[in-house]
Design a protein around this motif. Structure first.
Motif, PDB file in Angstrom:
ATOM      1  N   VAL A   1      47.466  35.548  54.131  1.00 44.36           N
ATOM      2  CA  VAL A   1      47.577  35.109  55.519  1.00 44.36           C
ATOM      3  C   VAL A   1      48.525  36.049  56.243  1.00 44.36           C
ATOM      4  CG1 VAL A   1      47.228  32.672  54.942  1.00 44.36           C
ATOM      5  CG2 VAL A   1      49.543  33.605  55.100  1.00 44.36           C
ATOM      6  N   THR A   2      48.607  35.850  57.573  1.00 47.91           N
ATOM      7  CA  THR A   2      49.625  36.566  58.337  1.00 47.91           C
ATOM      8  C   THR A   2      50.675  35.554  58.747  1.00 47.91           C
ATOM      9  OG1 THR A   2      47.980  38.102  59.170  1.00 47.91           O
ATOM     10  CG2 THR A   2      50.047  37.976  60.370  1.00 47.91           C
ATOM     11  N   LEU A   3      51.903  35.895  58.448  1.00 49.23           N
ATOM     12  CA  LEU A   3      53.003  35.033  58.854  1.00 49.23           C
ATOM     13  C   LEU A   3      53.501  35.505  60.206  1.00 49.23           C
ATOM     14  CD1 LEU A   3      55.354  32.994  58.319  1.00 49.23           C
ATOM     15  CD2 LEU A   3      56.555  34.901  57.229  1.00 49.23           C
ATOM     16  N   GLY A   4      53.616  34.563  61.144  1.00 52.27           N
ATOM     17  CA  GLY A   4      54.150  34.925  62.447  1.00 52.27           C
ATOM     18  C   GLY A   4      55.451  34.194  62.691  1.00 52.27           C
ATOM     19  N   VAL A   5      56.434  34.944  63.178  1.00 52.18           N
ATOM     20  CA  VAL A   5      57.697  34.281  63.510  1.00 52.18           C
ATOM     21  C   VAL A   5      58.324  35.019  64.687  1.00 52.18           C
ATOM     22  CG1 VAL A   5      58.915  35.601  61.723  1.00 52.18           C
ATOM     23  CG2 VAL A   5      59.939  33.512  62.624  1.00 52.18           C
ATOM     24  N   ARG A   6      58.785  34.243  65.660  1.00 51.65           N
ATOM     25  CA  ARG A   6      59.351  34.871  66.856  1.00 51.65           C
ATOM     26  C   ARG A   6      60.744  35.411  66.559  1.00 51.65           C
ATOM     27  NH1 ARG A   6      56.043  34.101  70.943  1.00 51.65           N
ATOM     28  NH2 ARG A   6      54.635  32.311  70.873  1.00 51.65           N
ATOM     29  N   PRO A   7      61.124  36.500  67.220  1.00 55.72           N
ATOM     30  CA  PRO A   7      62.424  37.116  66.925  1.00 55.72           C
ATOM     31  C   PRO A   7      63.579  36.131  67.075  1.00 55.72           C
ATOM     32  CG  PRO A   7      61.104  38.574  68.264  1.00 55.72           C
ATOM     33  CD  PRO A   7      60.347  37.291  68.163  1.00 55.72           C
ATOM     34  N   GLU A   8      63.471  35.212  68.052  1.00 54.50           N
ATOM     35  CA  GLU A   8      64.601  34.293  68.243  1.00 54.50           C
ATOM     36  C   GLU A   8      64.684  33.272  67.113  1.00 54.50           C
ATOM     37  OE1 GLU A   8      62.200  34.984  70.367  1.00 54.50           O
ATOM     38  OE2 GLU A   8      61.466  33.230  71.465  1.00 54.50           O
ATOM     39  N   GLN A   9      63.621  33.212  66.299  1.00 54.54           N
ATOM     40  CA  GLN A   9      63.679  32.281  65.183  1.00 54.54           C
ATOM     41  C   GLN A   9      63.954  32.989  63.852  1.00 54.54           C
ATOM     42  OE1 GLN A   9      60.118  30.583  66.615  1.00 54.54           O
ATOM     43  NE2 GLN A   9      61.082  28.640  67.191  1.00 54.54           N
ATOM     44  N   VAL A  10      64.257  34.254  63.942  1.00 53.60           N
ATOM     45  CA  VAL A  10      64.799  34.968  62.783  1.00 53.60           C
ATOM     46  C   VAL A  10      66.311  34.969  62.973  1.00 53.60           C
ATOM     47  CG1 VAL A  10      64.819  37.133  61.513  1.00 53.60           C
ATOM     48  CG2 VAL A  10      62.769  36.438  62.746  1.00 53.60           C
ATOM     49  N   CYS A  11      67.020  34.213  62.125  1.00 51.80           N
ATOM     50  CA  CYS A  11      68.434  33.986  62.387  1.00 51.80           C
ATOM     51  C   CYS A  11      69.292  34.787  61.429  1.00 51.80           C
ATOM     52  CB  CYS A  11      68.774  32.498  62.252  1.00 51.80           C
ATOM     53  SG  CYS A  11      67.638  31.458  63.166  1.00 51.80           S
ATOM     54  N   PHE A  12      70.452  35.169  61.945  1.00 45.81           N
ATOM     55  CA  PHE A  12      71.389  35.961  61.163  1.00 45.81           C
ATOM     56  C   PHE A  12      72.422  35.031  60.514  1.00 45.81           C
ATOM     57  CE2 PHE A  12      75.557  38.208  61.322  1.00 45.81           C
ATOM     58  CZ  PHE A  12      75.312  39.089  60.282  1.00 45.81           C
ATOM     59  N   GLY A  13      72.727  35.300  59.256  1.00 47.96           N
ATOM     60  CA  GLY A  13      73.782  34.532  58.596  1.00 47.96           C
ATOM     61  C   GLY A  13      73.232  33.793  57.395  1.00 47.96           C
ATOM     62  N   PRO A  14      74.109  33.024  56.779  1.00 43.31           N
ATOM     63  CA  PRO A  14      73.677  32.279  55.595  1.00 43.31           C
ATOM     64  C   PRO A  14      72.759  31.145  55.982  1.00 43.31           C
ATOM     65  CG  PRO A  14      75.945  31.776  56.175  1.00 43.31           C
ATOM     66  CD  PRO A  14      75.515  32.842  57.116  1.00 43.31           C
ATOM     67  N   CYS A  15      71.829  30.851  55.139  1.00 39.92           N
ATOM     68  CA  CYS A  15      70.843  29.823  55.434  1.00 39.92           C
ATOM     69  C   CYS A  15      71.501  28.444  55.368  1.00 39.92           C
ATOM     70  CB  CYS A  15      69.727  29.928  54.394  1.00 39.92           C
ATOM     71  SG  CYS A  15      68.332  28.892  54.779  1.00 39.92           S
ATOM     72  N   PRO A  16      71.315  27.617  56.398  1.00 43.78           N
ATOM     73  CA  PRO A  16      71.899  26.277  56.334  1.00 43.78           C
ATOM     74  C   PRO A  16      71.279  25.481  55.174  1.00 43.78           C
ATOM     75  CG  PRO A  16      70.953  26.732  58.499  1.00 43.78           C
ATOM     76  CD  PRO A  16      70.528  27.829  57.596  1.00 43.78           C
ATOM     77  N   ALA A  17      72.032  24.538  54.683  1.00 39.94           N
ATOM     78  CA  ALA A  17      71.549  23.724  53.577  1.00 39.94           C
ATOM     79  C   ALA A  17      70.261  23.023  53.970  1.00 39.94           C
ATOM     80  CB  ALA A  17      72.617  22.696  53.188  1.00 39.94           C
ATOM     81  N   GLY A  18      69.344  22.862  53.049  1.00 35.89           N
ATOM     82  CA  GLY A  18      68.091  22.175  53.336  1.00 35.89           C
ATOM     83  C   GLY A  18      66.976  23.128  53.691  1.00 35.89           C
ATOM     84  N   HIS A  19      67.307  24.309  54.199  1.00 34.27           N
ATOM     85  CA  HIS A  19      66.285  25.321  54.450  1.00 34.27           C
ATOM     86  C   HIS A  19      66.286  26.301  53.307  1.00 34.27           C
ATOM     87  CE1 HIS A  19      65.844  23.536  58.231  1.00 34.27           C
ATOM     88  NE2 HIS A  19      66.766  24.217  58.911  1.00 34.27           N
ATOM     89  N   GLU A  20      65.122  26.718  52.885  1.00 33.13           N
ATOM     90  CA  GLU A  20      65.062  27.658  51.756  1.00 33.13           C
ATOM     91  C   GLU A  20      64.449  28.973  52.201  1.00 33.13           C
ATOM     92  OE1 GLU A  20      66.356  26.764  48.967  1.00 33.13           O
ATOM     93  OE2 GLU A  20      66.655  24.650  49.457  1.00 33.13           O
TER      94      GLU A  20
END
Lengths: 305, 365, 288
Positions: B280-299
């Motif tokens: 598949v093609t994964l699409g993600v908007r630049p504003e939803q690519v976040c900098f820093g450590p991943c918050p708990a609960g997100h993998e």
């Protein structure tokens, strides 16, 4: 308003509102063209198939005989046609070159520019027939001003208008003189309308003046030049006034161009049928040349786009 | 004011299909934006509504009237053109009055209407001038005025802001928005600028190759693009697209590409439950690519090398290498200690993950 | 390429390049002045000869130089001939009406060629082009028969309509160019503002094309004023035109160069006035 009836297929009718408007726009032009150009041409074509002599107008149908005669007439093939094309090519080329040079000169601002421009436009104010008459007089063997002036500066005195090539050159130069202003004014207008940016870019690239002219100006002017040449070439092919007045086609029919040839056949030899056929032959040749030129010009426009 | 209904509208030039089966129902007072790249048929559609182009098949209805065979003058519409199309030989006042004079409105009434438009658009000092003496922005304002004096049933806008420079365009956009508050007329607005589409439209229609791709509110289209084209066209900076394989590993699904792997949140992975391995093609908007450590609960964390950085003052935009693509990430704090060649930790906001079929490019939901 | 050129051409002289560059500033001035003088000579020359002949006594034209023997008698003599003033008036009326009529007839045709596409437009363009290439000689002669049959031979109308016909093809073509250079969106706005197609043409497109039309009007007037062949074949005593009258001084009634020149100078005056005052508009109008 109620729902407009919508037919199953929305095919445009043969003459919709738009088509009627188009026809309305061209109607006056088409009407004039039909009555005063198409009809006379048809009459002429009719005459060209008949023995229609002015002294003995029997109007017997002779089919293509006149055409055959014209196309096998050595005068037509060996003198008239070459003359016509030489006049066309040289007159158009020279007036284009001079017009371009003058337009380039007049594009700049300098003291007395308007005066020079007016002078350059002088030929527009004199009837070509008068210009030609004056040229004939100026090259008169004995009393012609130009004949004598040329003699003073050492040009051997020849019978300018009694030999083929000298008289033909005079015809060409007269035609160039008459038509140069026309090229000048159109090219001047075009030059003034050209965008500045290509010139600035060329200056930054340190191109020479000649380089700017050949690489910037000429390509930009190409569409205008193409149309001018097309229009003028068609006109030059049918030149009549200047030749008729200057030499009457002589000496010994050596400077006849095709309009003069047709005129001579019809009115000097008093054979309307033959004259009409000569005119028709010229029209056929011109049509072919015109279509060829049109294709070339179209290509020139496309390349520059 | 009226609704506008397009039913299966097609436009062909010879064998060329410019507009294909466009059906739209524009509500009374709605502001509808047609957006798409040049040549997508949006302008042709608008010009068919205006009556400047014939309709090949289908019907267009304004109010309760099918207008297919009506000339433009009888459709009761007004239009703003990209190149303003002001009457060069008339003053601003006469430009505004022209349409009313054609409809035999009394000069008193004309004056009243012109003054109203003048006041709304701030044209007062320009009334006596000719269009050549006006700036682009002023000319476009006159063109707007020419529409509102007429009180037409529908306003049509054909890329009205494209000839203006960036700053003026932003300014005029706000002005158009304010005008909307005062003059509530059904409007169809054509643009290639997705920002105009998002900011002005009640609803947005995205077109491509003569076909409607998606119709919806701006947010709808932004959040739930129907296919890869819509997703890439709407939003700036544009959405990142990354070809990935969906791989099941134990209970979890992973999206994997070369040097890139994230674990999908279970709620998003549900759609892949029945397939094992799928390109598949994964699409993600630049504003939803976040900098820093991943918050708990997100993998969805990953790390990637930085290739470019763009400092904008209010935020920083960076481009990182992910698989074969340069993935852009925006909304990064301007002071963030990031330099080119750094390996930085990033994570994807799971709400912003879009999946598109690699063959059909349709969104997978 | 640009780089190498920039390196090689450093001085201001090198920038001018070529032949003119070698001349230097002063040399270039001289060259320029010489060119201007040559142009003046070439273009004024024939006119000067004409002027000179017009102020010589009848016998003077047969001498190259005969001292300061000038006279205005020639003008008095030609003005005393009613036919001269009559034909000047005829030519003036004819040129003016033919210009207005030609422009009026062809403006719609040019507009149609510019704004529409499709079979009608293509056919009309083809017709125009084909008939433009047909030489005058093949229809001027039968035109005599047509005007005679219509009973308008040797009248204004009989001269006017053929002149318009000559201009139809050429002017339609030029007019097309004028309209091509105007964006059609103004007319679209007018259509939406409540104009019919005709209204959009007349009230919006036409005023925008006016500079071009004015230029064409000036040229058209000059062409008609100077036209000879039609006048020669389509007129007789009743409606003489100036070109034919002038030419007759030399062809039929003997060779009266002095009278022909005087008439030609008179005929030149209105054309000259129009050229002097109109050249600005011609250049502006033809700029597309």
């Amino acid at each position: 308003m109620s729902m407009a009836p919508v037919s199953a297929a929305h095919r445009p009718r043969l003459l919709g509102e738009k088509e009627r408007f188009m026809l309305l726009l061209i109607a006056p032009a088409a009407l004039v063209l039909l009555s005063f150009e198409v009809v006379p041409i048809l009459i002429g074509m009719n005459a060209s198939f008949r023995d229609w002599s002015l002294v003995n107008p029997q109007k017997t149908w002779v089919g293509l005989r006149h055409y055959v005669e014209v196309f096998t007439d050595p005068v037509f093939l060996k003198i008239v046609l070459p003359n016509t094309f030489i006049l066309m090519v040289s007159s158009v080329t020279l007036s284009l070159v001079f017009g371009l040079a003058l337009a380039h000169l007049l594009k700049r601002q300098f003291f007395g520019r308007i005066l020079i421009q007016t002078v350059v436009l002088l030929p527009l104010t004199i009837a070509p027939v008068i210009t030609a008459t004056m040229m004939r007089w100026s090259f008169n063997d004995q009393f012609g001003i130009l004949t004598n002036l040329l003699a003073v500066i050492g040009v051997p005195q020849v019978g300018w208008l009694s030999e083929r090539w000298p008289s033909f050159i005079i015809i060409i130069l007269t035609d160039v003189w008459i038509w140069t202003p026309w090229f000048t004014i159109i090219l001047l207008a075009a030059l003034q309308g050209l965008p500045k940016e290509p010139y600035e870019a060329a200056q930054i690239d340190a191109a020479s003046k000649w380089g700017i002219f050949t690489h910037v100006t000429l390509p930009l002017l190409r569409p205008v030049i193409a149309v001018c040449v097309l229009i003028r070439a068609i006109d030059a092919f049918r030149t009549f006034d200047q030749v008729w007045v200057l030499t009457g086609g002589g000496p010994a029919r050596s400077t006849e161009v095709f309009s003069v040839y047709a005129y001579v056949e019809a009115f000097v030899n008093l054979d309307l049928g033959r004259g009409a056929a000569a005119a028709g032959a010229g029209a056929i040749i011109m049509l072919a040349v015109g279509l060829g030129l049109y294709a070339i010009v179209n290509r020139a426009m496309e390349v520059s786009r | 004011m009226a609704e506008v209904i397009l039913k299966d509208v097609c436009k062909t030039y010879g064998s060329l299909h410019v507009v294909k089966d466009v059906s739209l129902h524009i509500q009374d007072r709605e502001f509808l934006v047609l957006v798409g790249p040049s040549g997508c048929g949006k302008s042709t559609t608008l010009r068919m509504v205006a009556g400047l182009e014939g309709i090949s098949t289908g019907t267009i209805q304004i109010g309760s009237t099918v207008v297919n065979d009506l000339p433009p003058k009888d459709r009761d519409i007004a239009m703003v053109f990209q190149n303003y199309a002001l009457y060069q030989h008339m003053t601003v006042y006469d430009n505004l009055a022209f349409g009313l004079r054609n409809r035999k409105v009394s000069e008193d009434k004309i004056k009243q209407e012109v003054m109203r438009a003048t006041e709304i658009l701030g044209l007062g000092p320009l009334l006596g001038r000719k269009p050549q003496q006006l700036s682009g922005g002023q000319q476009q304002r006159v063109a707007l005025g020419r529409c509102i004096v007429r009180h037409p049933q529908v306003f049509l806008f054909d890329e009205p802001l494209s000839n203006l420079d960036a700053k003026l365009r932003a300014q005029m956009r706000v002005e158009l928005k304010r005008l909307r508050e005062r003059v509530e007329t059904t409007s169809i607005y054509v643009t290639h600028d997705q920002v105009e589409a998002m900011t002005l439209g009640d609803r947005v229609v995205v077109m491509k190759d003569g076909c409607i791709q998606q119709v919806g509110t701006p947010l709808d289209i932004y959040n739930r693009p129907k296919n890869r084209f819509v997703a890439s066209f709407i939003g700036a900076p544009a959405m990142n697209f990354l070809p990935v394989d969906i791989v099941q590993k134990g209970d979890f699904f992973h999206a994997e590409a070369q040097d890139f792997s994230i674990r999908l949140p279970p709620q998003r992975a549900a759609i892949f439950a029945r397939t094992n391995r799928r390109p598949v093609t994964l699409g993600v908007r630049p504003e939803q690519v976040c900098f820093g450590p991943c918050p708990a609960g997100h993998e969805t964390a990953f790390s990637a090398p930085v290739e470019v950085t763009e400092q904008l003052g209010a935020e920083m935009v960076i481009g990182v290498r992910a698989g074969d693509t340069l993935m852009m990430a925006s909304r990064i704090a301007p002071e963030a200690p990031i330099a080119v060649h750094d390996h930085v930790p990033l994570w994807l906001d799971p709400r912003g993950l879009h999946f598109f079929d690699r063959e059909s490019e349709e969104a997978i939901n | 390429m640009s780089l190498s050129l920039a390196v090689s051409s450093t001085g201001p002289r090198a920038q001018a390049g070529g032949f003119l560059g070698l001349l230097g500033v002063a040399g270039r001035r001289v060259f320029f002045a010489l060119a201007v003088v040559a142009i003046l000579l070439i273009f004024i020359g024939p006119v000067a000869i004409l002027l000179l002949t017009s102020v010589r006594p009848p016998s003077g034209v047969y001498y190259i130089w005969r001292g300061w023997e000038f006279t205005l008698d020639n003008f008095a003599e030609v003005l005393a001939q009613p036919v001269v003033l009559h034909s000047m008036w005829n030519s003036f009326v004819l040129s003016s009406i033919a210009t207005v009529a030609s422009l009026g007839v062809t403006v719609g045709s040019g507009y149609m060629l510019s704004r529409f596409t499709g079979p009608i437009q293509r056919s009309w363009f083809g017709i125009i082009y084909v008939f433009r290439t047909v030489p005058y000689i093949s229809w001027v002669l039968p035109l005599y028969l047509v005007t005679t049959n219509l009973g308008i031979y040797d009248t204004y109308l009989g001269l006017l309509l053929p002149h318009v016909a000559v201009h139809v093809c050429f002017f339609s073509w030029i007019m097309k160019g004028f309209f091509d250079s105007i964006s059609p969106s103004m007319e679209h706005a007018a259509l939406i503002d409540g104009c019919t197609r005709w209204g959009a043409f007349r009230r919006v497109a036409l005023p925008s094309a006016m500079p071009g039309i004015a230029a064409l009007a000036i040229l058209s007037w000059l062409w008609t004023w100077n036209e000879f062949l039609f006048g020669l074949i389509l007129t007789a005593q009743r409606t003489p035109v100036i070109t034919v009258t002038m030419a007759q001084f030399v062809t039929e009634t003997g060779t009266e160069w002095h009278l022909m020149s005087a008439t030609a100078v008179l005929a030149m005056l209105p054309a000259l006035l129009i050229t002097i005052f109109g050249q600005k508009y011609v250049v502006r109008g033809l700029r597309m």
